[in-house]
Scaffold this motif. Structure first.
Motif, mmCIF file in Angstrom:
data_model
loop_
_atom_site.group_PDB
_atom_site.id
_atom_site.type_symbol
_atom_site.label_atom_id
_atom_site.label_comp_id
_atom_site.label_asym_id
_atom_site.label_seq_id
_atom_site.Cartn_x
_atom_site.Cartn_y
_atom_site.Cartn_z
ATOM 1 N N TYR A 108 1.063 -1.097 -0.058
ATOM 2 C CA TYR A 108 -0.082 -0.063 -0.096
ATOM 3 C C TYR A 108 1.061 1.391 0.054
ATOM 4 O O TYR A 108 1.969 1.347 0.562
ATOM 5 C CB TYR A 108 -0.862 0.244 1.112
ATOM 6 C CG TYR A 108 -1.699 -1.135 1.337
ATOM 7 C CD1 TYR A 108 -1.370 -2.278 2.168
ATOM 8 C CD2 TYR A 108 -3.113 -1.089 1.129
ATOM 9 C CE1 TYR A 108 -2.212 -3.066 2.424
ATOM 10 C CE2 TYR A 108 -3.993 -2.195 1.501
ATOM 11 C CZ TYR A 108 -3.456 -3.230 2.240
ATOM 12 O OH TYR A 108 -4.291 -4.438 2.332
ATOM 13 N N GLY A 112 -5.759 2.683 0.191
ATOM 14 C CA GLY A 112 -6.355 2.137 -0.828
ATOM 15 C C GLY A 112 -6.440 0.376 -0.740
ATOM 16 O O GLY A 112 -6.379 -0.037 0.094
ATOM 17 N N GLN A 113 -6.790 0.039 -1.921
ATOM 18 C CA GLN A 113 -6.967 -1.529 -2.055
ATOM 19 C C GLN A 113 -5.753 -2.269 -2.019
ATOM 20 O O GLN A 113 -5.467 -3.547 -1.632
ATOM 21 C CB GLN A 113 -7.724 -1.907 -3.199
ATOM 22 C CG GLN A 113 -8.988 -1.616 -3.302
ATOM 23 C CD GLN A 113 -9.806 -1.798 -2.227
ATOM 24 O OE1 GLN A 113 -10.096 -3.122 -1.715
ATOM 25 N NE2 GLN A 113 -10.408 -0.999 -1.437
ATOM 26 N N THR A 129 -1.559 -3.725 -3.712
ATOM 27 C CA THR A 129 -1.411 -4.397 -4.832
ATOM 28 C C THR A 129 -0.656 -5.749 -4.394
ATOM 29 O O THR A 129 0.182 -5.272 -3.617
ATOM 30 C CB THR A 129 -0.723 -3.792 -5.980
ATOM 31 O OG1 THR A 129 -0.580 -4.337 -7.078
ATOM 32 C CG2 THR A 129 0.591 -3.104 -5.235
#
Length: 116
Positions: A95, A107-108, A110
């Protein structure tokens, strides 16, 4: 409202490399804010990995020092993380955020998976 979008993760073999990218919808990385990368491995808490000042000074967690490189483009509102010499223990969701992080900016992430 600031939105951070991470990308660039994937499945790599030990010793491999990736470039992780973070794009901000707002101007958070173009003002005088430190930016950071963090990661969360399966079953563990989120940990700090690297940070960079607006002028480009960097610091790294001991576990990634010499292998990871953080960079930023204030004009483009982006922060990248070059990850080299990857190890299985680097497997995690990565993140970006400010440093220190803001709870409302996460956020989501990676996913980076290091496996042979």
């Amino acid at each position: 409202q600031v939105r951070l979008v991470e990308s660039g993760g994937g499945l790599v073999q030990p010793g491999g490399s990736l470039i992780l990218s973070c794009a901000a919808s707002g101007s958070i990385f173009s003002i005088n804010n430190m930016a950071g990368w963090y990661r969360q491995a399966p079953g563990k808490g989120r940990e700090w990995v690297a940070r960079i000042t607006s002028s480009g000074s960097t610091n790294y967690a001991d576990s990634v020092k010499g292998r990871f490189t953080i960079s930023r483009d204030n004009a483009k509102n982006t922060v990248d993380l070059q990850v080299n010499s990857l190890k299985p223990e680097d497997t995690a969701v990565y993140y970006c955020n400010t440093y220190p992080p803001r709870w409302d900016f996460w956020g989501q992430g990676t996913q980076v998976t290091v496996s042979s």
